[in-house]
Design a protein around this motif. Sequence first.
Motif, PDB file in Angstrom:
ATOM      1  N   LEU A   1       0.829  -1.208   0.000  1.00 59.19           N
ATOM      2  CA  LEU A   1       0.000   0.000   0.000  1.00 59.19           C
ATOM      3  C   LEU A   1       0.861   1.254   0.000  1.00 59.19           C
ATOM      4  N   LYS A   2       2.039   1.146   0.577  1.00 59.17           N
ATOM      5  CA  LYS A   2       2.957   2.282   0.608  1.00 59.17           C
ATOM      6  C   LYS A   2       3.864   2.337  -0.624  1.00 59.17           C
ATOM      7  N   GLY A   3       3.637   1.405  -1.548  1.00 56.64           N
ATOM      8  CA  GLY A   3       4.404   1.414  -2.789  1.00 56.64           C
ATOM      9  C   GLY A   3       5.724   0.713  -2.713  1.00 56.64           C
ATOM     10  N   ASN A   4       5.929  -0.119  -1.662  1.00 57.46           N
ATOM     11  CA  ASN A   4       7.211  -0.787  -1.473  1.00 57.46           C
ATOM     12  C   ASN A   4       7.025  -2.295  -1.393  1.00 57.46           C
ATOM     13  N   THR A   5       7.147  -2.976  -2.505  1.00 55.76           N
ATOM     14  CA  THR A   5       7.018  -4.430  -2.498  1.00 55.76           C
ATOM     15  C   THR A   5       8.286  -5.068  -1.948  1.00 55.76           C
ATOM     16  N   PRO A   6       8.185  -5.844  -0.865  1.00 58.41           N
ATOM     17  CA  PRO A   6       9.380  -6.498  -0.321  1.00 58.41           C
ATOM     18  C   PRO A   6      10.046  -7.400  -1.357  1.00 58.41           C
ATOM     19  N   ALA A   7      11.345  -7.476  -1.279  1.00 57.29           N
ATOM     20  CA  ALA A   7      12.106  -8.277  -2.245  1.00 57.29           C
ATOM     21  C   ALA A   7      11.731  -9.747  -2.183  1.00 57.29           C
TER      22      ALA A   7
END
Length: 528
Positions: free
Chosen positions: A422-428
């Motif tokens: 939701l914050k635009g940061n897809t975990p690796a």
Amino acid sequence: MRIAGIPDACRQLACLALLALSPLGMFIGNVRQAHAADRPNIVFIFTDDHCTQALSAYDPSRISTPNMDRIAREGMRFDRCYVTNGICGPSRAVIQTGKYSHVNGFIRNGNRFNGDQQTFPKLLQKAGYQTAVIGKWHLVTTPQGYDYYDVLKGQGPYYNPPMITEGENGEPVTRKHTGYTTEIITKKTLDWLKKDRDDDKPFMVMYQHKAPHRNWRPAPKYLNWLDDVTVPEPETLWDDYKGRTQAASKQQMTVRDHLNANDLKLSGYGNMNEEQKKVWDAAYQPKNEAFLKARDAMTEEDVIKWKYQRYVKDYLRCVKSVDDGIGEILDYLDESGLAENTVVIYSSDQGWYLGEHGWYDKRWMYEESLRTPLLVRWPNVVEPGSTNDDITSNLDFAETFLDLAGVSVPDDMQGRSLVPLLKGNTPADWRDVFYYHYYENPGAHNVARHYGVTDGRHKLIRYYALEGKKIDDWELFDLKADPNELQSVYGSTDYETVQQRLKDQLDAAQQQFGVPEDTNLGRPQRRR
């Protein structure tokens, strides 16, 4: 010299006690209270059997859903949200627990949910949230973990629903209501938001509709809506199932053969009173008489086309009332000033077939029922109008609710919080493959027991039980070359590497999630 840390511990306790009584301590306490008050509220809007094909933020070809679209426009639309087990009750149990069906114990409709187990609303309550569930529950047992519940009895009718709530003695009581169920659920949710919640606490409310579940009885105001429209037919309406295993052809969910007179509004009233029946008859009798008069001159194809139009229009009419109610909720959040600190989430228990493959209903791992809508608005955090293509799931909802509230996610939950996305940061290390498992056979619509994995491009499915017999049938689809999943390429030498990779990923997923090798509950031993 400090020995064993005991003097340090005592000294620290004394300092903390003095600090709490000091002006600085009181300031810190006030800051903590303010921080708690700033935790976001959560409004979870949930429907039954609503597919992306009937939500215009995904597909504008059949219906306009302006209020659902508003959530997408002001928030994020997820394009690959998959369900773990595509049927009503199990999907709800997964959301309550953050665990697959074989772990939470609710694998098929007809089971009873064990409410004594760990659930996300209980954890939110412990963290100071006020919790409520209103509308469809469908888990048989009385809701636990909710400060307020007012839920449909069983599946619930479209008109005049009996609903279960907590009585004065703390025991559940059933109360009758008069009106259209979708509108009643919306009103009850608004009443709770306006009158019954504690203004000093953050809240989480599950606002859950029966609609658009079978048998699709529209509200009085929409009984004639779409009468002058021809809804586009899906290109696979005339599917002959030749490119797949026996499972596809042995199902019992075709528009052609399995919609009954009640589904088609040729008979029956449901739970209506006399006044509602009069309004209903005024709308449907002329249309039914016209069909019956023309029936003898119609070809078989004409009849199927008529059935499709009747079915899909009633379905869309039910969706329209849901969208109206969502608009009322969103308007209240704006007018009350709650919107700025409220996360609004829209989803459904799984997808649905609007004639694709000639079907209605759900259950399959095919795309239309595997994929469910997911829209999330979180002001000042989620970028308006954004989309996400990561593989997400209803398995992730409980973890997301907890993360939003600042509550630690228990290690035994099997999904992951969507907050980073939701914050635009897809975990690796975000998932790149998804596991699905459907158990209900023998059962309604005769869909074989099956499980499989997909990475969004390729999909491997194994059918292992049908009509009380063990089977061992496989399908493999290339979703880029064959997005309608009409031709399995399982066993093709061109896909040998892909097939083996997916089998390895299937084994890994079943081991990861602890799927038991039990033919009555989980997977049987399979031949590689």
